[in-house]
Design a protein around this motif. Structure first.
Motif, mmCIF file in Angstrom:
data_model
loop_
_atom_site.group_PDB
_atom_site.id
_atom_site.type_symbol
_atom_site.label_atom_id
_atom_site.label_comp_id
_atom_site.label_asym_id
_atom_site.label_seq_id
_atom_site.Cartn_x
_atom_site.Cartn_y
_atom_site.Cartn_z
ATOM 1 N N TRP A 201 52.848 2.070 -8.532
ATOM 2 C CA TRP A 201 53.474 1.530 -7.087
ATOM 3 C C TRP A 201 52.133 2.143 -6.248
ATOM 4 C CZ3 TRP A 201 55.833 -1.645 -5.711
ATOM 5 C CH2 TRP A 201 57.579 -1.893 -6.899
ATOM 6 N N ALA A 220 64.922 -1.294 -7.510
ATOM 7 C CA ALA A 220 63.753 -0.619 -6.829
ATOM 8 C C ALA A 220 63.932 1.176 -7.612
ATOM 9 C CB ALA A 220 63.944 -1.028 -5.321
ATOM 10 N N CYS A 225 60.669 2.714 -7.698
ATOM 11 C CA CYS A 225 60.150 1.807 -5.813
ATOM 12 C C CYS A 225 60.231 3.313 -4.740
ATOM 13 C CB CYS A 225 60.697 0.891 -5.929
ATOM 14 S SG CYS A 225 59.677 0.745 -4.336
#
Length: 263
Positions: A201, A220, A225
């Motif tokens: 990320w 996510a 994330c």
């Protein structure tokens, strides 16, 4: 004859104006097909998806379903077109098989919105890992990514009927994007492509052209994330699950405004 693997198909229509004028036109429509997923020979699920980026989808699906912990646990991925759809055969390492058996036993269909019994309820709301990475992107970077998203949506431009999921850098630059008729599938494809390509990320975030459901929040969080941005509104459960996981959530992100669930 097997499925044509192209994600679009040309179809004829009759275009009718408000004044009653009628003319034949041909336009591209998104292909949506059933994909039967087998894991080590065990029938696991049938998903309606776009027949593109299938290996990315397989990897992201296995990670999001918690069948594997890392892309290295995927031994092989094979897809085969058949009449009316596709078979996706995923082979995972032997130590992952207990998870496969457990998930098959408890699996809840995403399409039914129904739960049967306490065990299934617990499976649907399993604890999420706490997100430890922080996004370095500011609100200006989010608006920059929103402005640039359409350039990374060729299927959407052609059909107007698919969702996109994008990996965005901290400066708002879109680094990678995937599309699918299903918002969950698009995100799985992005997660799988990142895992297979060794992409992190990097202080950025995920941008999704969808409403924010709790399943997307879970994907996510499981992918580590640091921030999830969605174009449409969230559900209450999505907000609650994001806060529990320490996931920063931005919703209703439009060209002129956004809602920051952390503020």
């Amino acid at each position: 004859m097997g499925l044509d693997p192209k994600p679009t198909r040309s179809v004829g229509f009759a275009e009718v104006s408000s004044q009653g004028a009628r003319q034949p036109i041909v336009r591209d429509v998104a292909v949506e097909c059933p994909i039967a997923i087998e894991i080590n020979g065990i029938g696991y699920a049938v998903m309606m998806a776009s027949p593109a980026d299938i290996e990315d989808f397989a990897a992201g699906f296995a990670l999001s379903e918690r069948i594997v912990e890392a892309v290295g646990d995927l031994v092989a991925i094979d897809s085969h077109a058949i009449d009316g759809g596709m078979i996706l055969r995923i082979t995972v390492a032997a130590h992952c098989l207990p998870r496969v058996f457990d998930r098959v036993r408890h699996r809840v269909s995403e399409s039914s919105c129904g739960l049967c019994g306490i065990e299934n309820l617990e499976q649907a709301l399993r604890p999420l890992p706490v997100v430890t990475e922080h996004s370095l992107a500011d609100h200006a970077a989010i608006f920059r990514a929103l402005d640039g998203l359409r350039a990374h949506q060729p299927l959407s431009r052609a059909t107007g009927a698919v969702h996109a999921a994008a990996l965005v850098g901290a400066d708002g630059t879109i680094r990678l994007a995937r599309e699918d008729v299903g918002r969950h599938n698009a995100f799985d494809k992005l997660i799988g492509a990142m895992a297979r390509g060794g992409l992190a990320w990097g202080g950025g975030f995920a941008l999704l052209s969808a409403r924010c459901s709790y399943e997307l929040v879970e994907k996510a969080a499981l992918a580590g994330c640091p921030m999830l941005v969605t174009i449409s509104a969230p559900t209450n459960l999505a907000i609650e699950r994001a806060r529990d996981a320490g996931l920063r959530l931005i919703v209703l992100a439009r060209s002129d405004s956004l809602l920051d669930c952390g503020d």
